[in-house]
Design an enzyme around this catalytic site. Structure first.
Site, short mmCIF file in Angstrom:
data_model
loop_
_atom_site.label_atom_id
_atom_site.label_comp_id
_atom_site.label_asym_id
_atom_site.label_seq_id
_atom_site.Cartn_x
_atom_site.Cartn_y
_atom_site.Cartn_z
N SER A 254 0.80 -1.23 0.00
CA SER A 254 0.00 0.00 0.00
C SER A 254 0.83 1.28 0.00
O SER A 254 0.31 2.35 -0.31
CB SER A 254 -0.95 0.01 1.20
OG SER A 254 -0.22 0.13 2.41
N LYS B 7 1.10 4.98 6.76
CA LYS B 7 0.55 5.75 5.63
C LYS B 7 1.25 7.11 5.58
O LYS B 7 2.08 7.43 6.42
CB LYS B 7 -0.97 5.97 5.78
CG LYS B 7 -1.81 4.70 5.90
CD LYS B 7 -1.86 3.89 4.63
CE LYS B 7 -2.74 2.65 4.80
NZ LYS B 7 -2.70 1.76 3.61
#
Length: 306
Positions: A97, A159
């Site tokens: 991701s 993230k």
């Protein structure tokens, strides 16, 4: 005074042992050395033969040794816990991701003092973050952060911070918009996203520039994917908006927690800022042992995360 060229063996009457000593022509000195040897050995033998003395000494020494070793281990554990709680923490990247910034198999280190401390900073199985932080600071746009997932505090995710409290965030045609303005995207040569099983998937690559000047690469499979069009949302106070650099393969703030995403991330859930890649190994690369060894990415060792 003449010294004889080599040692002679002199018997110690008290001990019954033979000692190598240097004998001189001086009989008096010879007698002094012999007497000293007799007394030393007699004292040592007496100490050894004292009833229970050897056992008592051994037990006492063992106790002291165990206490010393326990204290050393306790000190080591304390240093490790303090380091993990207050300084930095290493984590391993298991998914794609955050490609191309972070690859599967990267070992990252996040500095825990960057945004202050909360319950989320504790390493010992504390899974529910509180609302308060000590020495709390907001991250900057573009920071890569580790945090406890709001859906399950035992899971640590990574993230990139895109929006701060009060920012308006929206995706339009695959392009990120912050406060009504499209961020700058510069096309770069296409890349390939590595999947968990070692296979790869072609992807568009762009160099994205955030409003504060931070630049980083992103991947997109297409410009009209499911996450390429979103409603505008406002980041509430005490929260940040995070996204993965692999834009079409990231359950981030664009996806509600109930659907497996992050939703709005409470600042209290932040653990730290990712600054370095300690090492990297492409363990999912297909092939035999040779290919596995070749999967060590030496060029990523001790590299900065941007």
């Amino acid at each position: 005074m003449q010294v004889e060229p080599g040692p002679k063996l002199v018997s110690s009457a008290a001990s019954g042992k033979w000692l190598p000593i240097f004998v001189t022509a001086d009989a008096a000195r010879h007698n002094i050395v012999t007497a000293f040897a007799d007394r030393y050995l007699s004292r040592s033998r007496t100490a050894r033969l004292a009833p229970g003395s050897e056992e008592k000494t051994t037990v006492a020494q063992e106790k002291r040794r165990w206490k010393r070793e326990l204290a050393e281990y306790a000190a080591i554990i304390a240093v490790i816990l303090v380091g993990r709680t207050a300084i930095a923490e290493a984590r391993y990247i298991p998914s794609a991701s955050m490609e191309p910034t972070l690859l599967i198999g990267d070992e990252i280190i996040s500095s825990k003092f960057s945004y202050g401390y909360s319950v989320a900073s504790l390493p010992l199985g504390v899974v529910h973050a509180g609302d308060s932080r000590i020495f709390g600071r907001l991250p900057k746009r573009g920071d890569v952060v580790t945090f406890r997932w709001p859906g399950d505090g035992s899971e640590v995710w990574v993230k990139r911070v895109i929006g701060l409290p009060g920012d308006r965030i929206q995706m339009i045609g695959g392009v990120l918009h912050i406060n009504g303005e499209a961020v700058k995207e510069t096309p770069e040569p296409d890349g390939a996203v590595e999947n968990d099983d070692g296979s790869t998937q072609p992807a568009l690559r762009f160099l994205e520039t955030l409003p504060n000047g931070v630049t980083h690469q992103i991947y997109q499979f297409s410009l009209d994917g499911a996450l390429s069009e979103t409603e505008e949302v406002v980041v509430p106070p005490g929260n940040v908006f995070v996204m993965g650099d692999d834009r079409d393969d990231s359950d981030d703030s664009r996806v509600p927690v109930a659907e497996g995403g992050v939703g709005m991330l409470p600042v209290a859930n932040l653990i730290g800022r990712v600054d370095w890649i300690l090492g990297s190994w492409d363990f999912a690369a297909p092939g035999g042992i040779v290919q596995k060894i070749e999967g060590v990415r030496l060029g990523r060792f001790f590299s900065r995360v941007r």
